[in-house]
Write a protein that holds these residues in place. Structure first.
Motif, PDB file in Angstrom:
ATOM      1  N   LEU A 222      92.088  53.032 -36.027  1.00  0.00           N
ATOM      2  CA  LEU A 222      91.536  53.476 -37.310  1.00  0.00           C
ATOM      3  C   LEU A 222      90.730  54.756 -37.173  1.00  0.00           C
ATOM      4  CD1 LEU A 222      90.366  50.078 -38.872  1.00  0.00           C
ATOM      5  CD2 LEU A 222      92.604  51.156 -38.962  1.00  0.00           C
ATOM      6  N   THR A 223      90.145  54.960 -36.007  1.00  0.00           N
ATOM      7  CA  THR A 223      89.344  56.165 -35.783  1.00  0.00           C
ATOM      8  C   THR A 223      89.996  57.133 -34.803  1.00  0.00           C
ATOM      9  OG1 THR A 223      88.079  54.989 -34.060  1.00  0.00           O
ATOM     10  CG2 THR A 223      87.183  54.986 -36.295  1.00  0.00           C
ATOM     11  N   ARG A 224      91.130  56.748 -34.225  1.00  0.00           N
ATOM     12  CA  ARG A 224      91.806  57.619 -33.254  1.00  0.00           C
ATOM     13  C   ARG A 224      93.068  58.270 -33.812  1.00  0.00           C
ATOM     14  NH1 ARG A 224      91.570  53.778 -27.811  1.00  0.00           N
ATOM     15  NH2 ARG A 224      89.282  53.858 -27.518  1.00  0.00           N
ATOM     16  N   ARG A 225      93.634  57.659 -34.835  1.00  0.00           N
ATOM     17  CA  ARG A 225      94.881  58.180 -35.398  1.00  0.00           C
ATOM     18  C   ARG A 225      94.575  58.993 -36.659  1.00  0.00           C
ATOM     19  NH1 ARG A 225     100.300  55.932 -33.812  1.00  0.00           N
ATOM     20  NH2 ARG A 225     100.815  56.508 -35.949  1.00  0.00           N
ATOM     21  N   PRO A 226      94.808  60.302 -36.629  1.00  0.00           N
ATOM     22  CA  PRO A 226      94.512  61.104 -37.827  1.00  0.00           C
ATOM     23  C   PRO A 226      95.385  60.750 -39.024  1.00  0.00           C
ATOM     24  CG  PRO A 226      95.621  62.429 -36.143  1.00  0.00           C
ATOM     25  CD  PRO A 226      95.258  61.131 -35.506  1.00  0.00           C
ATOM     26  N   ASP A 227      96.596  60.239 -38.785  1.00  0.00           N
ATOM     27  CA  ASP A 227      97.425  59.872 -39.933  1.00  0.00           C
ATOM     28  C   ASP A 227      96.838  58.678 -40.683  1.00  0.00           C
ATOM     29  OD1 ASP A 227      97.929  58.326 -37.659  1.00  0.00           O
ATOM     30  OD2 ASP A 227      99.966  57.825 -38.290  1.00  0.00           O
ATOM     31  N   ILE A 228      96.191  57.765 -39.959  1.00  0.00           N
ATOM     32  CA  ILE A 228      95.509  56.644 -40.619  1.00  0.00           C
ATOM     33  C   ILE A 228      94.281  57.143 -41.368  1.00  0.00           C
ATOM     34  CG2 ILE A 228      94.262  54.488 -40.235  1.00  0.00           C
ATOM     35  CD1 ILE A 228      96.089  53.893 -37.921  1.00  0.00           C
ATOM     36  N   MET A 229      93.527  58.043 -40.757  1.00  0.00           N
ATOM     37  CA  MET A 229      92.347  58.600 -41.431  1.00  0.00           C
ATOM     38  C   MET A 229      92.748  59.416 -42.651  1.00  0.00           C
ATOM     39  SD  MET A 229      89.734  59.542 -38.323  1.00  0.00           S
ATOM     40  CE  MET A 229      90.912  60.241 -37.159  1.00  0.00           C
ATOM     41  N   GLU A 230      93.889  60.091 -42.571  1.00  0.00           N
ATOM     42  CA  GLU A 230      94.404  60.819 -43.734  1.00  0.00           C
ATOM     43  C   GLU A 230      94.704  59.854 -44.869  1.00  0.00           C
ATOM     44  OE1 GLU A 230      98.370  63.357 -45.098  1.00  0.00           O
ATOM     45  OE2 GLU A 230      98.167  62.642 -43.042  1.00  0.00           O
ATOM     46  N   ALA A 231      95.375  58.749 -44.556  1.00  0.00           N
ATOM     47  CA  ALA A 231      95.702  57.758 -45.580  1.00  0.00           C
ATOM     48  C   ALA A 231      94.439  57.159 -46.194  1.00  0.00           C
ATOM     49  CB  ALA A 231      96.579  56.657 -44.983  1.00  0.00           C
ATOM     50  N   GLU A 232      93.407  56.964 -45.376  1.00  0.00           N
ATOM     51  CA  GLU A 232      92.167  56.408 -45.928  1.00  0.00           C
ATOM     52  C   GLU A 232      91.483  57.409 -46.850  1.00  0.00           C
ATOM     53  OE1 GLU A 232      88.086  54.064 -44.624  1.00  0.00           O
ATOM     54  OE2 GLU A 232      89.283  55.068 -43.081  1.00  0.00           O
ATOM     55  N   GLN A 233      91.505  58.692 -46.502  1.00  0.00           N
ATOM     56  CA  GLN A 233      90.904  59.692 -47.383  1.00  0.00           C
ATOM     57  C   GLN A 233      91.666  59.785 -48.707  1.00  0.00           C
ATOM     58  OE1 GLN A 233      88.073  61.107 -47.121  1.00  0.00           O
ATOM     59  NE2 GLN A 233      87.594  60.472 -45.030  1.00  0.00           N
ATOM     60  N   GLN A 234      92.978  59.622 -48.669  1.00  0.00           N
ATOM     61  CA  GLN A 234      93.745  59.593 -49.914  1.00  0.00           C
ATOM     62  C   GLN A 234      93.353  58.374 -50.746  1.00  0.00           C
ATOM     63  OE1 GLN A 234      95.379  61.945 -51.045  1.00  0.00           O
ATOM     64  NE2 GLN A 234      96.328  63.142 -49.413  1.00  0.00           N
ATOM     65  N   LEU A 235      93.058  57.267 -50.072  1.00  0.00           N
ATOM     66  CA  LEU A 235      92.587  56.078 -50.786  1.00  0.00           C
ATOM     67  C   LEU A 235      91.220  56.341 -51.411  1.00  0.00           C
ATOM     68  CD1 LEU A 235      92.635  53.128 -51.630  1.00  0.00           C
ATOM     69  CD2 LEU A 235      91.961  52.502 -49.293  1.00  0.00           C
ATOM     70  N   ARG A 236      90.335  57.018 -50.701  1.00  0.00           N
ATOM     71  CA  ARG A 236      89.015  57.371 -51.252  1.00  0.00           C
ATOM     72  C   ARG A 236      89.173  58.280 -52.477  1.00  0.00           C
ATOM     73  NH1 ARG A 236      84.385  56.525 -48.296  1.00  0.00           N
ATOM     74  NH2 ARG A 236      84.638  55.669 -46.193  1.00  0.00           N
ATOM     75  N   ALA A 237      90.129  59.203 -52.397  1.00  0.00           N
ATOM     76  CA  ALA A 237      90.363  60.096 -53.528  1.00  0.00           C
ATOM     77  C   ALA A 237      90.810  59.304 -54.758  1.00  0.00           C
ATOM     78  CB  ALA A 237      91.404  61.150 -53.153  1.00  0.00           C
ATOM     79  N   ALA A 238      91.710  58.345 -54.553  1.00  0.00           N
ATOM     80  CA  ALA A 238      92.164  57.516 -55.664  1.00  0.00           C
ATOM     81  C   ALA A 238      91.034  56.668 -56.218  1.00  0.00           C
ATOM     82  CB  ALA A 238      93.327  56.622 -55.202  1.00  0.00           C
ATOM     83  N   ASN A 239      90.157  56.206 -55.355  1.00  0.00           N
ATOM     84  CA  ASN A 239      89.007  55.421 -55.787  1.00  0.00           C
ATOM     85  C   ASN A 239      88.078  56.261 -56.652  1.00  0.00           C
ATOM     86  OD1 ASN A 239      87.533  52.726 -55.290  1.00  0.00           O
ATOM     87  ND2 ASN A 239      85.946  54.242 -54.835  1.00  0.00           N
ATOM     88  N   ALA A 240      87.836  57.514 -56.242  1.00  0.00           N
ATOM     89  CA  ALA A 240      86.979  58.408 -57.018  1.00  0.00           C
ATOM     90  C   ALA A 240      87.615  58.756 -58.357  1.00  0.00           C
ATOM     91  CB  ALA A 240      86.697  59.677 -56.217  1.00  0.00           C
ATOM     92  N   ASN A 241      88.933  58.841 -58.396  1.00  0.00           N
ATOM     93  CA  ASN A 241      89.623  59.176 -59.644  1.00  0.00           C
ATOM     94  C   ASN A 241      89.420  58.100 -60.708  1.00  0.00           C
ATOM     95  OD1 ASN A 241      91.363  60.916 -61.151  1.00  0.00           O
ATOM     96  ND2 ASN A 241      93.014  59.456 -60.838  1.00  0.00           N
TER      97      ASN A 241
END
Length: 517
Positions: A291-310
């Motif tokens: 979760l903290t070593r794979r940037p593709d997972i962190m990218e997906a989580e940031q997209q989830l945060r963006a959807a949450n803020a929307n």
């Protein structure tokens, strides 16, 4: 007094950073707590005497420490400067940063200086004699500000920030994947070199056998069947030689594309496939580490945060919008009187807009925002599952390739010995030439299979290094760069990426310009 109180309340509300977005909670990882064990996973290779990871995680091992081939190291270095896909990922990050800055500016008042001249003519029957034409000059400052009482702009800003952080992680993932791709393609070229060498040796041996068989046939001591059987091996090896030469050229072209420029003539000497002494004992850790070593997972989580803020922005659309507009300056019927005493003018126009009926647009937007968040949750969970599967597959392969190659090498040795004995029996008239032909074909197949397995073992080690998050730092001990670290293309015309100075956080403490590696 009431106006000042309203402004004070608005400032306090905005300072608190209140939004109507739901509280973000990271979804549970939909994978096991540990990677598979036992069976093929239980026979992981041990470190060699010269090369060991010393228990370090892949993220702490620089790619120059993982790869020992100086030619490959130079190719990776060039690719990081010239690869166009990586360059696009950096430019996408810059675009997302600019979009974030645009959205963040909505929280601030806008202030403009303006000057104007207004000349009008009124019909003489509607004006005093000699006053048909009138002038009005003005110079002043116009200001406007939407007070973000319900966090609509704050939510949009948080969404833009999360999307920027996501593109920064996408850039990091692209760079890590590039290191792995260059190494895989380089190793593929080396494998074709080995295959060409085996095919050339096979063709030479087959040609020698054919010459002897041809001589025997010409002198009447050999059969045409033996001659044609010898000819088939020569023809097959010749055809394979052309095929492998073509594939080798195409593999080098693919490497050039990854590197981003023609291969320089001054590249250092490389190592053969058999001498690529990669690290084989990098620990896998726990699935939660990904979760903290794979940037593709962190990218997906940031997209989830963006959807949450929307969702916060969609909720805020149901509530009033409050905006303040005003101006201050001077007015005069003549240009020379603009700054004289008594020419000051000002205006103040607060406005509140409350949605009453819009055909269900706000409700639909909120429904859409919730659906988009659920989509992002599924994509985030899929990213975790994919990462788990990739690492598990890599561990299964790493646990089996060494024993497979050992067995294939024994098979190659046995086939070589079989060919030698078949040749001896045929020369002494004990056996037919068919046994020689079969042994020669089987040896050639065994040699090709061994080379292919060696390539697969090496590319699996490279890919596993990537799957565990390795390839971001150059040397072990280096300070990891933030995902949105500046990029210098030196002589290229591409602009240099600059880290955004962001003061807002999103609960996790990650901010642009200082992302956790």
């Amino acid at each position: 007094m009431q106006k000042h109180s309203l402004i004070a309340v608005a400032v306090a509300f905005m300072a608190a950073g209140c939004t109507m977005a739901p509280k973000y909670e990271r979804p549970e990882a939909p994978v096991s707590d540990a990677f598979p064990q036992g069976g093929v996973y239980a026979t992981q290779p041990v470190a060699s005497a010269e090369r060991t990871a010393n228990g370090q995680a892949a993220t702490d091992i620089g790619w120059r420490d993982f790869f020992v081939d100086p030619r490959l190291q130079r190719l990776i270095e060039i690719a990081q400067k010239n690869n166009r896909d990586l360059r696009v990922s950096v430019l996408n990050m810059q675009a997302a940063r600019a979009q974030y800055q645009i959205t963040r500016a909505g929280l601030m008042p806008s202030l403009n200086a303006a000057g104007s001249e207004n000349k009008t003519r009124t019909p003489s029957n509607l004006s005093l004699p000699g006053q048909e034409v009138s002038n009005q000059y003005s110079v002043g400052v116009n200001a406007s500000w939407e007070i973000d009482f319900f966090g609509r702009i704050q939510s949009l800003k948080d969404q833009a920030l999360a999307q920027y952080l996501a593109t920064a992680q996408a850039r990091k993932a692209a760079e890590i994947a590039l290191v792995s791709s260059v190494a895989d393609q380089y190793l593929t070229v080396l494998a074709y070199d080995d295959l060409l060498k085996v095919t050339q040796d096979t063709q030479k041996a087959a040609q020698d056998s054919y010459n002897i068989t041809k001589l025997q046939f010409d002198t009447g001591s050999g059969s045409e069947l033996d001659l044609r059987q010898a000819e088939t091996v020569v023809a097959q090896a010749s055809a394979n030689l052309q095929s492998q030469a073509r594939l080798r050229a195409q593999a080098e072209n693919a490497l050039v594309l990854l590197v981003g420029e023609p291969l320089p003539a001054d590249l250092p000497a490389g190592l053969p496939l058999s001498s690529q002494n990669l690290l084989t004992d990098i620990p896998a850790g726990l699935p939660s580490d990904l979760l903290t070593r794979r940037p593709d997972i962190m990218e997906a989580e940031q997209q989830l945060r963006a959807a949450n803020a929307n969702i916060g922005a969609a909720r805020a659309a149901f509530f009033p919008k409050i905006s303040l507009t005003g101006n201050f300056g001077t007015l005069s019927p003549s240009l020379g009187g603009l700054f004289k005493a008594g020419s000051a003018a000002w205006g103040f126009a607060p406005q509140i807009t409350l949605p009453i009926f819009n055909g269900g647009v706000n409700i639909a937007n909120l429904d859409l925002a919730n659906v988009q968040k659920n989509i992002q949750i599924a994509q985030y969970e899929k990213a975790i599952q994919t990462a788990f599967r990739e690492v598990a597959d890599g561990l299964a392969a790493r646990g089996t390739y060494d024993q497979q190659i050992t067995s294939l090498d024994r098979n190659r040795f046995a086939q070589q010995r079989r060919l030698d004995l078949s040749n001896l029996r045929y020369t002494n008239g004990v056996d037919s030439y068919l046994s020689v032909l079969t042994a020669q074909t089987d040896l050639y197949s065994a040699q090709q299979t061994l080379i292919t397995a060696r390539l697969q073992r090496l590319t699996n080690l490279v890919d596993l290094y990537q799957y565990l998050g390795g390839g971001w730092i150059e040397r072990a001990g280096d300070e990891p760069r933030p995902a949105d670290a500046p990029v210098d293309y030196s002589t290229t015309s591409v602009p240099v990426a600059a880290s955004a100075v962001v003061t807002a956080s999103q609960g996790s403490g990650a901010t642009a310009g200082g992302l956790a590696p």
